[in-house]
Design a protein around this motif. Sequence first.
Motif, PDB file in Angstrom:
ATOM      1  N   ASP A  43      51.301  49.994  39.893  1.00 43.84           N
ATOM      2  CA  ASP A  43      51.155  48.391  39.544  1.00 43.84           C
ATOM      3  C   ASP A  43      49.975  47.449  40.141  1.00 43.84           C
ATOM      4  N   SER A  87      42.916  45.834  34.957  1.00 49.48           N
ATOM      5  CA  SER A  87      42.889  44.882  33.900  1.00 49.48           C
ATOM      6  C   SER A  87      43.484  43.412  33.791  1.00 49.48           C
ATOM      7  N   GLY A  88      44.304  43.520  34.898  1.00 47.73           N
ATOM      8  CA  GLY A  88      44.792  41.714  35.002  1.00 47.73           C
ATOM      9  C   GLY A  88      43.684  40.946  35.117  1.00 47.73           C
ATOM     10  N   PHE A  89      42.924  41.677  36.343  1.00 48.55           N
ATOM     11  CA  PHE A  89      41.392  40.567  36.929  1.00 48.55           C
ATOM     12  C   PHE A  89      39.535  41.021  36.307  1.00 48.55           C
ATOM     13  N   ALA A 121      46.971  45.147  37.798  1.00 46.66           N
ATOM     14  CA  ALA A 121      47.196  44.441  37.759  1.00 46.66           C
ATOM     15  C   ALA A 121      45.419  43.956  38.579  1.00 46.66           C
ATOM     16  N   PRO A 126      41.253  35.914  35.156  1.00 44.93           N
ATOM     17  CA  PRO A 126      40.590  36.906  35.694  1.00 44.93           C
ATOM     18  C   PRO A 126      38.675  36.315  36.040  1.00 44.93           C
ATOM     19  N   ALA A 185      49.311  34.850  39.911  1.00 41.31           N
ATOM     20  CA  ALA A 185      48.776  34.560  38.222  1.00 41.31           C
ATOM     21  C   ALA A 185      47.211  34.193  38.888  1.00 41.31           C
TER      22      ALA A 185
END
Length: 334
Positions: free
Chosen positions: A181, A188-190, A185, A27, A24
């Motif tokens: 994946d 989108s995730g960051f 990550a 962002p 985790a």
Amino acid sequence: MLTQSRIIPTRSRGAFGCRVVAMASAPAKLGPTRNLHWVFKVGDRTATTQFYTDVLGMTTLRHEEFEEGCAAACNGPYDGKWSKTMIGYGPEDSQFVLELTYNYGVKSYELGNDYRHIVVRKASAYDACRARGLGTPVSGYGAPALAVSAPGGYGFVVVAQDAAAGATVMTELCLSCSDLDKSLAFWSGFLGFAATREGGEAVVSCGPGQATLRLVQLPAGTQLERGTAFGRVAFATPGGLLQQLETDVLAAGCTVHTRYVSLDTPGKATVQVVILQDPDGHEICFVGDEGFRQLSQVDPAAPQLLSDAVAGDKSAEWFEKQKLREAAMAAKGG
């Protein structure tokens, strides 16, 4: 007379990717973001611009000449004279466009498997391709479509359907990735872009009406290759956030290709950029929106500026002689 561009070694920046794919992480702090353009390196400016203007129906928006390589490697890892030509279906304020970079003396580039295609939704472009016998029919685009190649081998999917009102005509940039994946990550995730996934593909977006980014997983065991033709995608975001973006990227252990820097264009606005690389090394330029809106104004003189530059560098003459040499060799069975 041609001035040979010298390739310069790429600085070691460590492995691509970042820790954020495995843990985790806060962002990145991005404001409103626009998807601006994709960069192609081109060896033949005449054939290339004729294809985009005469076949696909694009317009030359601006043309700029530079005496030495870009501090942010906009023209790739070359230190010589180069040019930039922006071409597309309308002003850069509202359309996703193409940036054609030409390094004087470099006639061709090796394609990799990193770039797949750009989707063009314009019925008249589809009709022009069909009339010339170009392309192979492909399905899955909601209307008849052709897979065509521009000079240099760069792929496009041209759809017999106009883009929605207010949307960009080049609706999608499609790139390969080695690990979907990890890519999601990062994107989108960051970076915080919206994403939808279906099997081995995902679509990433920074806003409605803009060109989306489609990421396609390569088959297991296939290595992503960028060749020497590798491109770069550019986004605009508020300039005051660029240095914080760099800080966030470094804190996450991600790759910064070029740290915060100002780039000058002779006679035009100066812009600030930070350039990142995703887990596969795809280059992502974030440019300050305020300066870029000034820099990217359509120049009515652009087609003539490009024509003058091509005539001055004698590249069209070189390619014509090369065609004659190849035809003579083929006639001899060589």
